[in-house]
Scaffold this active site. Structure first.
Site, PDB file in Angstrom:
ATOM      1  N   GLU A  66       9.851  88.930  55.768  1.00  0.00           N
ATOM      2  CA  GLU A  66      11.068  88.575  56.498  1.00  0.00           C
ATOM      3  C   GLU A  66      10.878  87.375  57.411  1.00  0.00           C
ATOM      4  OE1 GLU A  66      11.243  92.889  55.377  1.00  0.00           O
ATOM      5  OE2 GLU A  66       9.749  91.584  56.332  1.00  0.00           O
ATOM      6  N   PHE A  91      13.994  95.481  60.071  1.00  0.00           N
ATOM      7  CA  PHE A  91      13.000  94.435  59.869  1.00  0.00           C
ATOM      8  C   PHE A  91      13.576  93.050  60.122  1.00  0.00           C
ATOM      9  CE2 PHE A  91      11.558  97.716  56.626  1.00  0.00           C
ATOM     10  CZ  PHE A  91      10.738  98.362  57.534  1.00  0.00           C
TER      11      PHE A  91
END
Length: 325
Positions: A66, A91
């Site tokens: 991410e 996330f």
């Protein structure tokens, strides 16, 4: 443009907000050749397969990375593209918090970060996958607009609005498949402008995301007890619609309801705003208390955390009874 027909809205409801996001961004990308889609290995969950097949040169899967995805989205934004970057809400907001802070906040780049399956949507995987702090994280970063759509129809609207906006935006998607319908027809969606779904004089309920539907049902229960309740969809949590909030203060009790921690979310945003008023009604924040629920199915977690419509109604009734004795 996707059509807001009853059959489409029923289909979107069955798919859930995450999948509908993919349909909407694919649709709007047909009109805007500078839109790119980035994902952290969630192509199927977000229904971006259609985007990938339609615009393969504009689709990028970063895997479970991410932080790298946000950095790449910043590069695309810097070059004039409109990047929609999607990852699980927990996330997207916390694992990549530094990249969000620097690229979306400090650099003020027009990244559209989509937090998929926030709240308890992936609660069966346990607390690591429960996105209960993401609003708090995003609210704290300057320049970021925070949106939490009430249902799938509102999700389509939010994606269209984000594609036409140059600011950094976080779109928080909640609920699961077979998502309850709040908006069963086309409606006016404007970033920063709340929607009053029901009018009442005794209590003002201000909700976001999945809790808008539950709040409407709670209002029905309270109405049966002779209590007049308004319900407001505060889909944009930052910036708040202070004008609508001022009108809500005509009630005896202002209640916020969210599938998020009671700390740093919609509730505290409203309390902070009302603290600047000379006179404000009593306030009640309903959300997830200060603990980590165990892994469980979505509906069970909603009940465990006191967020079913019946539980919301009881909490409001008890609070209202105390101030009207």
């Amino acid at each position: 443009m996707l059509e807001f027909t009853k059959s489409n809205i029923r289909m979107w409801s069955r798919l859930g907000e995450c999948a509908v996001f993919g349909l909407a961004v694919t649709d709007v990308s047909g009109e805007r050749s500078n839109i790119v889609a980035l994902t952290a290995d969630l192509c199927s969950l977000s229904c971006l397969d259609k985007f990938k097949n339609s615009y393969p040169d504009r689709f990028f899967n970063f895997g479970i990375a991410e932080q790298n995805m946000i950095a790449a989205a910043a590069g695309f934004a810097k070059e004039g593209f409109i990047p929609f970057a999607s990852a699980q809400g927990t996330f997207a907001s916390m694992r990549s918090a530094d990249q969000v802070r620097v690229n979306m906040g400090y650099m003020n780049l027009g990244i559209k970060l989509v937090g998929l399956a926030s709240g308890f949507s992936l609660g069966s995987f346990g607390p690591t996958h429960m996105g209960l702090e993401d609003i708090a994280v995003m609210r704290a970063v300057p320049n970021i607009t925070v949106i939490s759509p009430a249902d799938c129809t509102a999700t389509v609207k939010a994606v269209y609005a984000a594609a036409s906006n140059t600011v950094p935006i976080y779109i928080r998607l909640t609920g699961t498949m077979n998502d309850p319908v709040v908006y069963n027809e086309d409606f006016n969606f404007e970033i920063g402008k709340a929607v009053t779904l029901r009018s009442g004089s005794d209590i003002s309920i201000i909700a976001c995301g999945s809790m808008v539907y539950n709040s409407l049902k709670a209002a029905d229960i309270l109405q049966e007890k002779g209590i007049s309740v308004s319900v407001i969809d505060m889909h944009t949590i930052k910036p708040l619609d202070e004008q609508t909030l001022d009108k809500a203060c005509g009630a005896k009790l202002v209640v916020t309801v969210e599938e998020h921690s009671i700390y740093g979310g919609l509730g505290e945003a409203v309390v902070h705003c009302l603290s600047r008023r000379e006179l404000s009604p009593r306030q009640l924040i309903i959300g997830v208390e200060d603990f980590y629920p165990h892994a469980n199915e979505y509906d069970n977690l909603i009940v465990e955390c006191g967020l079913s419509s019946e539980q919301i109604a009881k909490k409001i009734f008890d609070a209202f009874s105390k101030i009207t004795k």
